[in-house]
Design an enzyme around this catalytic site. Structure first.
Site, short mmCIF file in Angstrom:
data_model
loop_
_atom_site.label_atom_id
_atom_site.label_comp_id
_atom_site.label_asym_id
_atom_site.label_seq_id
_atom_site.Cartn_x
_atom_site.Cartn_y
_atom_site.Cartn_z
N GLU A 260 0.82 -1.22 0.00
CA GLU A 260 0.00 0.00 0.00
C GLU A 260 0.85 1.27 0.00
OE1 GLU A 260 -2.21 -0.38 3.61
OE2 GLU A 260 -3.45 -2.04 2.90
N GLY A 262 1.98 4.96 -0.76
CA GLY A 262 1.34 6.20 -1.19
C GLY A 262 2.41 7.23 -1.50
N TYR A 303 3.44 18.83 10.57
CA TYR A 303 4.48 17.88 10.97
C TYR A 303 5.86 18.52 11.08
CZ TYR A 303 1.02 14.83 8.60
OH TYR A 303 -0.12 14.21 8.17
N CYS A 329 -3.94 33.70 8.43
CA CYS A 329 -3.82 34.36 9.73
C CYS A 329 -3.53 33.35 10.85
CB CYS A 329 -5.07 35.17 10.02
SG CYS A 329 -5.33 36.41 8.76
N TYR A 358 0.31 14.11 0.18
CA TYR A 358 -0.24 14.80 1.35
C TYR A 358 -0.14 16.31 1.19
CZ TYR A 358 0.09 10.01 2.89
OH TYR A 358 -0.03 8.64 2.93
C1 LIG Z 1 -1.63 6.22 4.86
C2 LIG Z 1 -1.66 4.76 4.67
C3 LIG Z 1 -0.86 4.17 3.68
C4 LIG Z 1 0.12 4.93 2.84
O1 LIG Z 1 1.19 5.40 3.58
P1 LIG Z 1 2.44 6.07 2.79
O2 LIG Z 1 3.32 6.49 3.89
O3 LIG Z 1 1.90 7.21 2.03
O4 LIG Z 1 3.03 5.02 1.94
C5 LIG Z 1 -0.99 2.81 3.49
N1 LIG Z 1 -1.83 2.05 4.24
C6 LIG Z 1 -2.62 2.60 5.20
C7 LIG Z 1 -3.53 1.73 5.97
C8 LIG Z 1 -2.54 3.96 5.45
O5 LIG Z 1 -3.30 4.49 6.42
#
Ligand SMILES: *Cc1c(COP(=O)(O)O)cnc(C)c1O
Length: 400
Positions: A260, A262, A303, A329, A358
């Site tokens: 997964e 991102g 962050y 502001c 993000y």
């Molecule tokens: C946010 C998230 C991701 C992706 O995380 P990255 O750091 O962007 O790779 C994958 N799986 C779950 C369950 C998430 O909440």
């Protein structure tokens, strides 16, 4: 980028389609020898154009809401069967929509969610494939807001309780215990925690098999970090290291691997282009005020994240220490503090780098500011993939 900023205005997100393809390809190549599906984490950047692009390359999607499911439907109906649904607070309408779409897997994060899933599956007459998202109690060094794999976090189910929950679920015929999933956080730079987490998951899968469960999927989550600094970064090497760590964690486990990622796929493919509005001095400080603000890119405020900032016209000359801030502001509305930057003046364009993940997906209308436009560069061409929000659109849902 300067001509795109002229054509479409600022602030403007600009993405490289080719880099997105390349990054996706790195995962495909690194896990080539193992049955796997790369389920791009939609929340990193949910632009339909990016999603469609990835779907065409065979990506699945990791979603966390019914809204993101709708995005998958719009980007690629064929990809619905490659969707995994994560998140600690799934609602009835979201579960129903996902059952109806016959997604690949529900990543279930609590016993009460599992009970609700069983109930909705029965009501709709659809068998629900699920994985428990286990919490492996593994520490991964990252910002506390995006660390998720410790038992003190709200995410997942204590791995020690998992076996008993699978046992109970086996009695419900509308549930299919198809996998186990884990996700320990985001922007994780060292790969060892991934191996440690997966080792625990793999041991659990072996137990579950002995208990008679037909586990076919192991979901390793996302979280692989990038380098936001100005130094050299070798993404291929990083993905290889990551793959080696996962292989170590998996050992001889042969279940279909779900990934997964991102951030790693989209972060460095995107920049936020903004125009300098004013430069001013307050006491010892120099402030560069840009037309982009924390509502457009909240990572520095949220962050304390670092983004490289570069002038688009490589101005020569002295660099000065400045704070780069937006018009919102809030004193927390900054992109950089005490940053050495070549002297810029009102009207100059600067780019905030590595803003593809993000960034736009976290953009808001705070201070009633319309969200930016997005452009995708594809080879020598470019196209607007999301027009700038208008004032009318922004106010459309309201009643005075
Ligand atoms: C946010 C998230 C991701 C992706 O995380 P990255 O750091 O962007 O790779 C994958 N799986 C779950 C369950 C998430 O909440």
């Amino acid at each position: 980028m300067a001509s795109l900023a002229e054509a479409h205005g600022t602030p403007l997100y600009v993405y490289s389609g080719e880099q997105i393809d390349e990054r996706f390809g790195l995962f495909q190549a690194a896990f080539h020898d193992r049955p796997h599906t790369v389920c791009y984490a939609v929340k990193a950047n949910s632009s339909l154009a990016i999603m469609r692009r990835l779907a065409k390359l065979g990506a699945g999607f990791d979603i966390v809401s019914g809204g993101e499911l709708e995005r998958v439907r719009k980007a690629s109906r064929a990809a619905l069967k490659r969707v995994v649904f994560s998140g600690v607070g799934k609602q009835v309408w979201e579960i129903d929509a996902a059952l109806d779409a016959e997604i690949l897997l529900f990543n279930v994060e609590s016993v009460s969610e599992l009970e609700l899933l069983a109930e909705r599956a029965k009501a709709l007459g659809k068998r629900a494939r699920f994985a428990l998202r286990v919490n492996p109690d593994v520490f991964a060094e990252t910002h506390p807001y995006i660390s998720t794999g410790l038992s003190e976090h709200k995410f997942g189910i204590d791995i020690k309780q998992a076996r008993a929950i699978y046992k109970r679920a086996a009695r419900l015929k509308w549930l299919d215990a198809a996998g186990v999933s884990v996700h320990i956080g985001s922007q994780i730079r060292k790969v060892d925690p991934f191996a440690a987490a997966l080792e625990r998951v793999t041991a659990l899968i072996a137990e579950l098999r002995r208990d008679g469960h037909d586990i076919r999927y192991v979901d390793a989550g996302g979280g692989l970090g990038i380098d936001y600094g100005a130094g050299e970064f070798d993404p291929a090497h990083q993905v290889e290291k990551y793959a080696t760590a996962l292989e170590k964690g998996l050992g001889g486990e042969t279940a279909h691997l779900l990934l997964e990622p991102g951030r790693f796929i989209v972060a460095q493919a995107g920049a936020l282009v903004t125009r300098v509005l004013y430069v001013k001095k307050n006491g010892a400080k120099t402030f560069v005020i840009t037309d982009a603000a924390m509502n457009d890119l909240i990572r520095p405020s949220l962050y304390h994240a670092h983004h490289e900032i570069v002038p688009l016209k490589q101005a020569r000359g002295v660099s000065v220490k400045v704070d780069v801030v937006g018009p919102v502001c809030e004193s927390g509305d900054f992109f950089a503090r005490d940053r050495e930057l070549v002297r810029v003046k009102p009207g100059d364009l600067v780019a905030l780098l590595d803003a593809g993940a993000y960034g736009m997906s976290l953009a808001s209308n705070y201070n009633t500011r319309p969200r930016p436009a997005e452009v995708m560069v594809e080879g020598a061409e470019s196209r607007l993939i999301r027009r700038r929000e208008s004032l009318r659109e922004m106010l459309a849902g309201e009643q005075a």
